[in-house]
Design an enzyme around this catalytic site. Sequence first.
Site, short mmCIF file in Angstrom:
data_model
loop_
_atom_site.label_atom_id
_atom_site.label_comp_id
_atom_site.label_asym_id
_atom_site.label_seq_id
_atom_site.Cartn_x
_atom_site.Cartn_y
_atom_site.Cartn_z
N CYS A 123 25.11 -20.53 -32.26
CA CYS A 123 26.19 -21.05 -33.10
C CYS A 123 25.93 -22.47 -33.59
O CYS A 123 26.65 -22.97 -34.45
CB CYS A 123 27.51 -21.00 -32.35
SG CYS A 123 27.90 -19.34 -31.70
N HIS A 269 32.46 -25.31 -35.65
CA HIS A 269 32.09 -23.91 -35.47
C HIS A 269 33.36 -23.09 -35.26
O HIS A 269 34.23 -23.47 -34.47
CB HIS A 269 31.15 -23.77 -34.28
CG HIS A 269 30.99 -22.37 -33.79
ND1 HIS A 269 30.74 -21.31 -34.64
CD2 HIS A 269 31.05 -21.84 -32.54
CE1 HIS A 269 30.65 -20.19 -33.94
NE2 HIS A 269 30.84 -20.49 -32.66
N ASN A 300 34.32 -15.02 -35.26
CA ASN A 300 33.19 -15.87 -34.89
C ASN A 300 31.92 -15.27 -35.46
O ASN A 300 31.46 -14.22 -35.01
CB ASN A 300 33.11 -15.96 -33.36
CG ASN A 300 31.96 -16.84 -32.88
OD1 ASN A 300 31.06 -17.18 -33.64
ND2 ASN A 300 31.98 -17.18 -31.61
#
Length: 344
Positions: A123, A269, A300
């Site tokens: 990420c 993020h 996500n």
Amino acid sequence: MTAKIRPAKGAPYARILGVGGYRPTRVVPNEEILKHIDSSDEWIRSRSGISTRHWAGPEETVAEMTLAAAGKAIADAGIDPEQIGAVVISTVSHFKQTPSIATEIAHRLGTGKAAAFDISAACAGFGYGLAIAKGLVVDGSAEYALVVGVERLSDLTDLTDRTTAFLFGDGAGAVVVGPSEEPAIGPVVWGSEGDKADVISQTVPWDGFRVGDVSQLPVGENGELKFPAIRQEGQTVFRWAVFEMAKVAQQALEAAGISADDLDVFIPHQANMRIIDSMVKTLKLPEHVTVARDVETTGNTSAASIPLAMERLLATGQAKSGDTALVIGFGAGLVYAATVVTLP
């Protein structure tokens, strides 16, 4: 006599010139996730802030999503593909070990003989790629560099895992980095905490599927072998992200020579709405700062989440060209990367 190496002649600074994104056409609501786990829509929303996510269909491969996002970013930057000197792609869901997906993308975009390589930084991958691209432009190794974060995390999701089944989505986000006459990408604050590597991990390594003892491999209800999936220790990740990453974000602000009051936009993020809201509170961001909350409808998407959120903020007018934004990515490794940028 010792020969002297000629110094590089690149741009004085680098900036993001264009951004593009691609979200798969299929929208998956929480109700569909609930067919596989014992939970509720209210529980998922309260724990993550996620109501829907996008999952890729058979034709929406890592390559096709990348090409779509990259094409938009190149057009937004106002350059031709053959001007790109480097293609950097961050992904953990391109399942062919070699060659890199970046080489295919460089060729199909028509970049000529651009340098092309993949990175694996989960990420934080977009932040890593952005730092690399900035270095290439300033060093003179590439006049323009393409950075893409792309994931098909639906391929690595265990739909029966109550702790992760609702989290992940698919998509691609891309930016073009090019020369600038003034600083527009700040110093990167990045690092890793490998002692926490098992906090977010793949359930089974690929070589676990070699012929041999399969007794250690995960199996489904009917005894079938299960494909590797992403697992995580949610509470540990939450505490680390909220408290440690807020410190990293503050360090990025200080490295860029600005304060939270100088920010226009915060693009963390898109892992979890609770994490985002907690970081905003810990950083004491002023009310005028626009905060990306793309996770609600996108889920996500790991390396793709920051450029996807950036593109949406600009497209909807919530952010505008020239705004000062703090971006920070963090994830499996555990790895992180934060920097301050001027939006394209």
